[in-house]
Write a protein that holds these residues in place. Structure first.
Motif, PDB file in Angstrom:
ATOM      1  N   GLY A  41      17.492  42.470 -13.983  1.00 41.82           N
ATOM      2  CA  GLY A  41      18.167  42.292 -12.696  1.00 41.82           C
ATOM      3  C   GLY A  41      17.229  41.741 -11.643  1.00 41.82           C
ATOM      4  O   GLY A  41      17.592  40.848 -10.870  1.00 41.82           O
ATOM      5  N   LEU A  42      16.015  42.271 -11.597  1.00 37.45           N
ATOM      6  CA  LEU A  42      15.022  41.740 -10.660  1.00 37.45           C
ATOM      7  C   LEU A  42      14.729  40.275 -10.957  1.00 37.45           C
ATOM      8  O   LEU A  42      14.643  39.455 -10.043  1.00 37.45           O
ATOM      9  CB  LEU A  42      13.723  42.541 -10.741  1.00 37.45           C
ATOM     10  N   ALA A  43      14.577  39.966 -12.232  1.00 32.65           N
ATOM     11  CA  ALA A  43      14.280  38.580 -12.615  1.00 32.65           C
ATOM     12  C   ALA A  43      15.418  37.650 -12.207  1.00 32.65           C
ATOM     13  O   ALA A  43      15.184  36.502 -11.817  1.00 32.65           O
ATOM     14  CB  ALA A  43      14.025  38.490 -14.110  1.00 32.65           C
ATOM     15  N   ALA A  44      16.655  38.133 -12.257  1.00 33.82           N
ATOM     16  CA  ALA A  44      17.801  37.309 -11.873  1.00 33.82           C
ATOM     17  C   ALA A  44      17.851  37.106 -10.357  1.00 33.82           C
ATOM     18  O   ALA A  44      18.287  36.065  -9.878  1.00 33.82           O
ATOM     19  CB  ALA A  44      19.095  37.949 -12.361  1.00 33.82           C
ATOM     20  N   LEU A  45      17.391  38.123  -9.598  1.00 34.80           N
ATOM     21  CA  LEU A  45      17.458  38.044  -8.140  1.00 34.80           C
ATOM     22  C   LEU A  45      16.258  37.341  -7.520  1.00 34.80           C
ATOM     23  O   LEU A  45      16.380  36.706  -6.473  1.00 34.80           O
ATOM     24  CB  LEU A  45      17.569  39.449  -7.542  1.00 34.80           C
ATOM     25  N   VAL A  46      15.102  37.469  -8.138  1.00 32.63           N
ATOM     26  CA  VAL A  46      13.865  36.922  -7.579  1.00 32.63           C
ATOM     27  C   VAL A  46      13.403  35.778  -8.462  1.00 32.63           C
ATOM     28  O   VAL A  46      13.021  35.988  -9.609  1.00 32.63           O
ATOM     29  CB  VAL A  46      12.778  38.026  -7.499  1.00 32.63           C
TER      30      VAL A  46
ATOM     31  N   LEU B  24       8.281  38.035  -7.896  1.00 31.05           N
ATOM     32  CA  LEU B  24       8.780  38.924  -8.941  1.00 31.05           C
ATOM     33  C   LEU B  24       7.695  39.922  -9.347  1.00 31.05           C
ATOM     34  O   LEU B  24       7.952  41.124  -9.454  1.00 31.05           O
ATOM     35  CB  LEU B  24       9.251  38.134 -10.161  1.00 31.05           C
ATOM     36  N   LEU B  25       6.480  39.441  -9.536  1.00 31.47           N
ATOM     37  CA  LEU B  25       5.364  40.312  -9.892  1.00 31.47           C
ATOM     38  C   LEU B  25       5.101  41.339  -8.786  1.00 31.47           C
ATOM     39  O   LEU B  25       4.893  42.525  -9.059  1.00 31.47           O
ATOM     40  CB  LEU B  25       4.109  39.488 -10.175  1.00 31.47           C
ATOM     41  N   GLN B  26       5.152  40.910  -7.533  1.00 29.57           N
ATOM     42  CA  GLN B  26       4.946  41.820  -6.406  1.00 29.57           C
ATOM     43  C   GLN B  26       6.065  42.870  -6.346  1.00 29.57           C
ATOM     44  O   GLN B  26       5.804  44.047  -6.080  1.00 29.57           O
ATOM     45  CB  GLN B  26       4.882  41.055  -5.091  1.00 29.57           C
ATOM     46  N   THR B  27       7.289  42.453  -6.587  1.00 32.35           N
ATOM     47  CA  THR B  27       8.426  43.367  -6.542  1.00 32.35           C
ATOM     48  C   THR B  27       8.327  44.416  -7.643  1.00 32.35           C
ATOM     49  O   THR B  27       8.514  45.608  -7.395  1.00 32.35           O
ATOM     50  CB  THR B  27       9.747  42.574  -6.681  1.00 32.35           C
ATOM     51  N   ILE B  28       8.026  43.996  -8.855  1.00 30.68           N
ATOM     52  CA  ILE B  28       7.907  44.935  -9.973  1.00 30.68           C
ATOM     53  C   ILE B  28       6.725  45.878  -9.750  1.00 30.68           C
ATOM     54  O   ILE B  28       6.827  47.083 -10.004  1.00 30.68           O
ATOM     55  CB  ILE B  28       7.779  44.173 -11.309  1.00 30.68           C
ATOM     56  N   THR B  29       5.611  45.347  -9.229  1.00 32.27           N
ATOM     57  CA  THR B  29       4.440  46.179  -8.953  1.00 32.27           C
ATOM     58  C   THR B  29       4.754  47.220  -7.887  1.00 32.27           C
ATOM     59  O   THR B  29       4.390  48.394  -8.023  1.00 32.27           O
ATOM     60  CB  THR B  29       3.256  45.302  -8.517  1.00 32.27           C
ATOM     61  N   ALA B  30       5.436  46.817  -6.826  1.00 35.52           N
ATOM     62  CA  ALA B  30       5.804  47.757  -5.761  1.00 35.52           C
ATOM     63  C   ALA B  30       6.723  48.853  -6.299  1.00 35.52           C
ATOM     64  O   ALA B  30       6.541  50.040  -5.980  1.00 35.52           O
ATOM     65  CB  ALA B  30       6.479  47.011  -4.616  1.00 35.52           C
ATOM     66  N   PHE B  31       7.696  48.475  -7.108  1.00 34.32           N
ATOM     67  CA  PHE B  31       8.593  49.474  -7.690  1.00 34.32           C
ATOM     68  C   PHE B  31       7.807  50.472  -8.544  1.00 34.32           C
ATOM     69  O   PHE B  31       7.987  51.677  -8.437  1.00 34.32           O
ATOM     70  CB  PHE B  31       9.685  48.823  -8.543  1.00 34.32           C
ATOM     71  N   ASN B  32       6.922  49.959  -9.400  1.00 37.91           N
ATOM     72  CA  ASN B  32       6.146  50.837 -10.286  1.00 37.91           C
ATOM     73  C   ASN B  32       5.240  51.771  -9.501  1.00 37.91           C
ATOM     74  O   ASN B  32       5.090  52.939  -9.858  1.00 37.91           O
ATOM     75  CB  ASN B  32       5.334  50.013 -11.284  1.00 37.91           C
ATOM     76  N   ALA B  33       4.636  51.272  -8.434  1.00 33.06           N
ATOM     77  CA  ALA B  33       3.765  52.116  -7.609  1.00 33.06           C
ATOM     78  C   ALA B  33       4.570  53.247  -6.971  1.00 33.06           C
ATOM     79  O   ALA B  33       4.162  54.411  -7.008  1.00 33.06           O
ATOM     80  CB  ALA B  33       3.084  51.272  -6.537  1.00 33.06           C
ATOM     81  N   ARG B  34       5.722  52.927  -6.434  1.00 31.41           N
ATOM     82  CA  ARG B  34       6.548  53.957  -5.796  1.00 31.41           C
ATOM     83  C   ARG B  34       7.140  54.918  -6.822  1.00 31.41           C
ATOM     84  O   ARG B  34       7.267  56.116  -6.578  1.00 31.41           O
ATOM     85  CB  ARG B  34       7.627  53.310  -4.943  1.00 31.41           C
ATOM     86  N   HIS B  35       7.499  54.403  -7.979  1.00 32.47           N
ATOM     87  CA  HIS B  35       8.015  55.248  -9.056  1.00 32.47           C
ATOM     88  C   HIS B  35       6.934  56.234  -9.498  1.00 32.47           C
ATOM     89  O   HIS B  35       7.207  57.418  -9.698  1.00 32.47           O
ATOM     90  CB  HIS B  35       8.447  54.357 -10.224  1.00 32.47           C
ATOM     91  N   SER B  36       5.707  55.767  -9.600  1.00 26.75           N
ATOM     92  CA  SER B  36       4.590  56.639  -9.971  1.00 26.75           C
ATOM     93  C   SER B  36       4.352  57.708  -8.917  1.00 26.75           C
ATOM     94  O   SER B  36       4.068  58.867  -9.242  1.00 26.75           O
ATOM     95  CB  SER B  36       3.314  55.817 -10.167  1.00 26.75           C
ATOM     96  N   LEU B  37       4.463  57.334  -7.648  1.00 26.80           N
ATOM     97  CA  LEU B  37       4.278  58.310  -6.569  1.00 26.80           C
ATOM     98  C   LEU B  37       5.347  59.402  -6.611  1.00 26.80           C
ATOM     99  O   LEU B  37       5.044  60.587  -6.443  1.00 26.80           O
ATOM    100  CB  LEU B  37       4.309  57.610  -5.207  1.00 26.80           C
ATOM    101  N   THR B  38       6.592  59.017  -6.828  1.00 32.51           N
ATOM    102  CA  THR B  38       7.651  60.025  -6.863  1.00 32.51           C
ATOM    103  C   THR B  38       7.528  60.924  -8.090  1.00 32.51           C
ATOM    104  O   THR B  38       7.756  62.132  -8.000  1.00 32.51           O
ATOM    105  CB  THR B  38       9.051  59.380  -6.822  1.00 32.51           C
ATOM    106  N   LEU B  39       7.143  60.350  -9.227  1.00 32.51           N
ATOM    107  CA  LEU B  39       6.937  61.173 -10.421  1.00 32.51           C
ATOM    108  C   LEU B  39       5.775  62.140 -10.221  1.00 32.51           C
ATOM    109  O   LEU B  39       5.845  63.312 -10.617  1.00 32.51           O
ATOM    110  CB  LEU B  39       6.679  60.290 -11.647  1.00 32.51           C
ATOM    111  N   SER B  40       4.700  61.659  -9.587  1.00 33.32           N
ATOM    112  CA  SER B  40       3.548  62.526  -9.309  1.00 33.32           C
ATOM    113  C   SER B  40       3.933  63.644  -8.354  1.00 33.32           C
ATOM    114  O   SER B  40       3.545  64.798  -8.547  1.00 33.32           O
ATOM    115  CB  SER B  40       2.405  61.710  -8.706  1.00 33.32           C
TER     116      SER B  40
END
Length: 67
Positions: free
Chosen positions: A23-28, A34-50
């Motif tokens: 979905g991200l690839a289709a939108l961006v 795209l790399l920045q968007t996926i990286t930002a999502f992963n960083a925030r996902h890691s923070l919430t899991l932590s």
């Protein structure tokens, strides 16, 4: 197993993760964005899991009751 291996397994065994990335690839369209968007999502996902693992955040779970 290394954390990298676990992370890749986690992504590949969850169809919701793959659909999210597609979905991200289709939108961006721009590769860098795209790399920045996926990286930002992963960083925030890691923070919430932590935060959840360290009991710094607590989100109540809805009970599943049949009507």
């Amino acid at each position: 197993m290394t954390y990298l291996t676990l992370g890749i397994e986690h992504i590949l065994t969850g169809p919701d993760h793959l659909l999210f990335v597609f979905g991200l690839a289709a939108l961006v369209s721009a590769s860098r964005l795209l790399l920045q968007t996926i990286t930002a999502f992963n960083a925030r996902h890691s923070l919430t899991l932590s935060a959840a693992a360290l009991h710094a955040a607590n989100v109540p779970v809805a009970s599943a009751r049949g009507s």
